[in-house]
Design a protein around this motif. Structure first.
Motif, PDB file in Angstrom:
ATOM      1  N   TRP A  79       0.837  -1.204   0.000  1.00 20.94           N
ATOM      2  CA  TRP A  79       0.000   0.000   0.000  1.00 20.94           C
ATOM      3  C   TRP A  79       0.872   1.254   0.000  1.00 20.94           C
ATOM      4  O   TRP A  79       0.581   2.215  -0.724  1.00 20.94           O
ATOM      5  CB  TRP A  79      -0.925   0.002   1.219  1.00 20.94           C
ATOM      6  N   LYS A  80       1.924   1.246   0.793  1.00 17.59           N
ATOM      7  CA  LYS A  80       2.837   2.396   0.848  1.00 17.59           C
ATOM      8  C   LYS A  80       3.451   2.652  -0.532  1.00 17.59           C
ATOM      9  O   LYS A  80       3.490   3.791  -1.007  1.00 17.59           O
ATOM     10  CB  LYS A  80       3.939   2.139   1.882  1.00 17.59           C
ATOM     11  N   ARG A  81       3.900   1.588  -1.165  1.00 17.32           N
ATOM     12  CA  ARG A  81       4.485   1.710  -2.500  1.00 17.32           C
ATOM     13  C   ARG A  81       3.437   2.197  -3.504  1.00 17.32           C
ATOM     14  O   ARG A  81       3.732   3.042  -4.369  1.00 17.32           O
ATOM     15  CB  ARG A  81       5.049   0.357  -2.939  1.00 17.32           C
ATOM     16  N   ALA A  82       2.215   1.685  -3.391  1.00 16.77           N
ATOM     17  CA  ALA A  82       1.151   2.081  -4.311  1.00 16.77           C
ATOM     18  C   ALA A  82       0.869   3.582  -4.223  1.00 16.77           C
ATOM     19  O   ALA A  82       0.700   4.252  -5.245  1.00 16.77           O
ATOM     20  CB  ALA A  82      -0.113   1.283  -4.017  1.00 16.77           C
ATOM     21  N   PHE A  83       0.834   4.112  -3.007  1.00 16.62           N
ATOM     22  CA  PHE A  83       0.571   5.548  -2.856  1.00 16.62           C
ATOM     23  C   PHE A  83       1.761   6.383  -3.314  1.00 16.62           C
ATOM     24  O   PHE A  83       1.592   7.502  -3.810  1.00 16.62           O
ATOM     25  CB  PHE A  83       0.182   5.869  -1.417  1.00 16.62           C
ATOM     26  N   GLU A  84       2.973   5.863  -3.155  1.00 18.51           N
ATOM     27  CA  GLU A  84       4.146   6.549  -3.707  1.00 18.51           C
ATOM     28  C   GLU A  84       4.024   6.655  -5.225  1.00 18.51           C
ATOM     29  O   GLU A  84       4.303   7.717  -5.815  1.00 18.51           O
ATOM     30  CB  GLU A  84       5.423   5.788  -3.344  1.00 18.51           C
ATOM     31  N   LEU A  85       3.613   5.576  -5.851  1.00 20.27           N
ATOM     32  CA  LEU A  85       3.425   5.576  -7.307  1.00 20.27           C
ATOM     33  C   LEU A  85       2.309   6.529  -7.714  1.00 20.27           C
ATOM     34  O   LEU A  85       2.443   7.281  -8.689  1.00 20.27           O
ATOM     35  CB  LEU A  85       3.105   4.155  -7.782  1.00 20.27           C
ATOM     36  N   PHE A  86       1.220   6.511  -6.968  1.00 21.72           N
ATOM     37  CA  PHE A  86       0.091   7.401  -7.231  1.00 21.72           C
ATOM     38  C   PHE A  86       0.533   8.865  -7.177  1.00 21.72           C
ATOM     39  O   PHE A  86       0.193   9.669  -8.053  1.00 21.72           O
ATOM     40  CB  PHE A  86      -1.010   7.129  -6.203  1.00 21.72           C
ATOM     41  N   ASN A  87       1.312   9.206  -6.165  1.00 18.90           N
ATOM     42  CA  ASN A  87       1.756  10.597  -5.994  1.00 18.90           C
ATOM     43  C   ASN A  87       2.790  11.010  -7.032  1.00 18.90           C
ATOM     44  O   ASN A  87       2.893  12.194  -7.367  1.00 18.90           O
ATOM     45  CB  ASN A  87       2.317  10.797  -4.579  1.00 18.90           C
ATOM     46  N   ALA A  88       3.549  10.049  -7.540  1.00 19.35           N
ATOM     47  CA  ALA A  88       4.571  10.353  -8.543  1.00 19.35           C
ATOM     48  C   ALA A  88       4.017  10.349  -9.967  1.00 19.35           C
ATOM     49  O   ALA A  88       4.685  10.829 -10.891  1.00 19.35           O
ATOM     50  CB  ALA A  88       5.712   9.335  -8.446  1.00 19.35           C
ATOM     51  N   PHE A  89       2.826   9.848 -10.132  1.00 25.57           N
ATOM     52  CA  PHE A  89       2.256   9.633 -11.464  1.00 25.57           C
ATOM     53  C   PHE A  89       1.858  10.956 -12.121  1.00 25.57           C
ATOM     54  O   PHE A  89       1.232  11.814 -11.505  1.00 25.57           O
ATOM     55  CB  PHE A  89       1.040   8.727 -11.342  1.00 25.57           C
ATOM     56  N   ASP A  90       2.199  11.104 -13.390  1.00 19.55           N
ATOM     57  CA  ASP A  90       1.835  12.273 -14.190  1.00 19.55           C
ATOM     58  C   ASP A  90       0.548  11.945 -14.949  1.00 19.55           C
ATOM     59  O   ASP A  90       0.558  11.186 -15.921  1.00 19.55           O
ATOM     60  CB  ASP A  90       2.968  12.598 -15.174  1.00 19.55           C
ATOM     61  N   VAL A  91      -0.570  12.500 -14.478  1.00 16.66           N
ATOM     62  CA  VAL A  91      -1.883  12.178 -15.045  1.00 16.66           C
ATOM     63  C   VAL A  91      -1.958  12.552 -16.526  1.00 16.66           C
ATOM     64  O   VAL A  91      -2.449  11.772 -17.356  1.00 16.66           O
ATOM     65  CB  VAL A  91      -2.999  12.873 -14.245  1.00 16.66           C
ATOM     66  N   ASP A  92      -1.471  13.728 -16.877  1.00 22.43           N
ATOM     67  CA  ASP A  92      -1.551  14.177 -18.268  1.00 22.43           C
ATOM     68  C   ASP A  92      -0.755  13.271 -19.198  1.00 22.43           C
ATOM     69  O   ASP A  92      -1.204  12.932 -20.299  1.00 22.43           O
ATOM     70  CB  ASP A  92      -1.071  15.619 -18.389  1.00 22.43           C
ATOM     71  N   ALA A  93       0.436  12.856 -18.754  1.00 25.63           N
ATOM     72  CA  ALA A  93       1.239  11.931 -19.556  1.00 25.63           C
ATOM     73  C   ALA A  93       0.535  10.583 -19.659  1.00 25.63           C
ATOM     74  O   ALA A  93       0.566   9.929 -20.710  1.00 25.63           O
ATOM     75  CB  ALA A  93       2.626  11.761 -18.940  1.00 25.63           C
ATOM     76  N   GLY A  94      -0.134  10.177 -18.561  1.00 29.96           N
ATOM     77  CA  GLY A  94      -0.869   8.917 -18.583  1.00 29.96           C
ATOM     78  C   GLY A  94      -1.988   8.921 -19.605  1.00 29.96           C
ATOM     79  O   GLY A  94      -2.209   7.918 -20.299  1.00 29.96           O
ATOM     80  N   VAL A  95      -2.691  10.035 -19.721  1.00 29.70           N
ATOM     81  CA  VAL A  95      -3.772  10.121 -20.710  1.00 29.70           C
ATOM     82  C   VAL A  95      -3.194  10.030 -22.131  1.00 29.70           C
ATOM     83  O   VAL A  95      -3.775   9.389 -23.007  1.00 29.70           O
ATOM     84  CB  VAL A  95      -4.588  11.413 -20.530  1.00 29.70           C
ATOM     85  N   LYS A  96      -2.034  10.640 -22.336  1.00 28.13           N
ATOM     86  CA  LYS A  96      -1.381  10.543 -23.649  1.00 28.13           C
ATOM     87  C   LYS A  96      -0.987   9.093 -23.953  1.00 28.13           C
ATOM     88  O   LYS A  96      -1.099   8.634 -25.096  1.00 28.13           O
ATOM     89  CB  LYS A  96      -0.156  11.451 -23.688  1.00 28.13           C
ATOM     90  N   ASP A  97      -0.548   8.374 -22.933  1.00 26.99           N
ATOM     91  CA  ASP A  97      -0.201   6.961 -23.134  1.00 26.99           C
ATOM     92  C   ASP A  97      -1.448   6.133 -23.443  1.00 26.99           C
ATOM     93  O   ASP A  97      -1.390   5.185 -24.235  1.00 26.99           O
ATOM     94  CB  ASP A  97       0.496   6.413 -21.892  1.00 26.99           C
ATOM     95  N   ILE A  98      -2.565   6.484 -22.827  1.00 28.88           N
ATOM     96  CA  ILE A  98      -3.826   5.794 -23.150  1.00 28.88           C
ATOM     97  C   ILE A  98      -4.220   6.084 -24.600  1.00 28.88           C
ATOM     98  O   ILE A  98      -4.651   5.187 -25.328  1.00 28.88           O
ATOM     99  CB  ILE A  98      -4.938   6.231 -22.176  1.00 28.88           C
ATOM    100  N   ALA A  99      -4.059   7.328 -25.030  1.00 29.76           N
ATOM    101  CA  ALA A  99      -4.349   7.681 -26.422  1.00 29.76           C
ATOM    102  C   ALA A  99      -3.473   6.876 -27.379  1.00 29.76           C
ATOM    103  O   ALA A  99      -3.948   6.386 -28.420  1.00 29.76           O
ATOM    104  CB  ALA A  99      -4.150   9.177 -26.647  1.00 29.76           C
ATOM    105  N   ALA A 100      -2.199   6.710 -27.022  1.00 33.38           N
ATOM    106  CA  ALA A 100      -1.289   5.920 -27.862  1.00 33.38           C
ATOM    107  C   ALA A 100      -1.717   4.457 -27.886  1.00 33.38           C
ATOM    108  O   ALA A 100      -1.628   3.777 -28.925  1.00 33.38           O
ATOM    109  CB  ALA A 100       0.137   6.036 -27.329  1.00 33.38           C
ATOM    110  N   THR A 101      -2.213   3.968 -26.745  1.00 33.74           N
ATOM    111  CA  THR A 101      -2.695   2.583 -26.685  1.00 33.74           C
ATOM    112  C   THR A 101      -3.926   2.406 -27.566  1.00 33.74           C
ATOM    113  O   THR A 101      -4.042   1.420 -28.308  1.00 33.74           O
ATOM    114  CB  THR A 101      -3.024   2.195 -25.229  1.00 33.74           C
TER     115      THR A 101
END
Length: 231
Positions: A79-101
């Motif tokens: 859980w600690k690692r998951a929240f670290e990933l959540f806080n480090a995640f770039d939402v806008d870049a993630g949406v671009k990766d979804i568009a590429a997918t």
């Protein structure tokens, strides 16, 4: 059942887990992960969609932080690692990766040209944003965290969107739910379902707040929605 493909973007390449249906070509669904990476739960969701007749693809959206994250909700350290990933995640870049997918899936010979998205938790927010920022044909968001801060984006929505909201969601407080409902409930392209007594991740099989009946109810609604808009 699954295979791996590589999706290439201007920023680099990332992998995606793919499950193929018995019949081809078929409509496709991009599965957007929770904060635990492309883990067994997400692979099971992807396999389940393939069993329902969809070409299902689950991209590794944490690849910019660390490729191949695969953890569970079963320990405090995870859980600690998951929240670290959540806080480090770039939402806008993630949406671009979804568009590429989505683009990559549309070009797959096994796809009939129609592509939807479904997301859970963090993925619920990303599914909402994919509905407003990409050319996905339909989107389903399960208990998306942070949608309340971005409801204005619904003005850009051109395709159908379904929201599943857990009324007792510890990560989406009542005030946030009210903002979402007031802003979106009368939108012509949006269908909202709320689940009384349910907490966050009520559809995560094996999770602390899993509810089989409402998970089945939400899953049936999502399946009918995708069959209608991607068929």
């Amino acid at each position: 059942m699954g295979e791996r493909i590589t999706i290439t973007t201007e920023d680099g390449a990332f992998s995606a887990y793919v499950a193929r249906p018995d019949r081809s070509p078929a409509p496709a669904v991009v599965v957007i992960q929770e904060i635990f990476g492309v883990n067994q739960v997400m692979r099971d969701v992807t396999d389940g969609l393939a069993g329902q007749g969809f070409l299902a693809v689950c991209p590794d959206l944490f690849w910019r932080i660390e490729p191949g994250i695969d953890i569970t909700d079963k320990s405090e350290a995870e859980w600690k690692r998951a929240f670290e990933l959540f806080n480090a995640f770039d939402v806008d870049a993630g949406v671009k990766d979804i568009a590429a997918t989505i683009d990559a899936v549309r070009k797959d010979p096994g796809c009939n040209g129609k592509v939807g998205v479904v997301g859970f938790c963090l993925g619920g927010l990303l599914a909402f944003l994919a509905a407003t920022r990409t050319d996905t044909d339909a989107a389903v968001a399960y208990y998306g965290v942070g949608i309340d801060a971005r409801v204005a984006e619904a003005d850009k929505l051109a395709e159908p969107l379904m929201l599943h909201i857990a009324e007792e969601d510890q990560f989406v407080p009542k005030a946030a739910q009210e903002i979402i409902l007031q802003a979106l409930k009368n939108h012509p392209q949006i269908e909202v379902h709320t689940y009384p007594g349910r907490d966050h991740a009520f559809a995560r099989a094996g999770g602390e707040h899993y509810d089989a009946a409402d998970a089945q109810l939400a899953g049936g609604r999502s399946l009918a929605f995708f069959q209608k808009h991607l068929g």
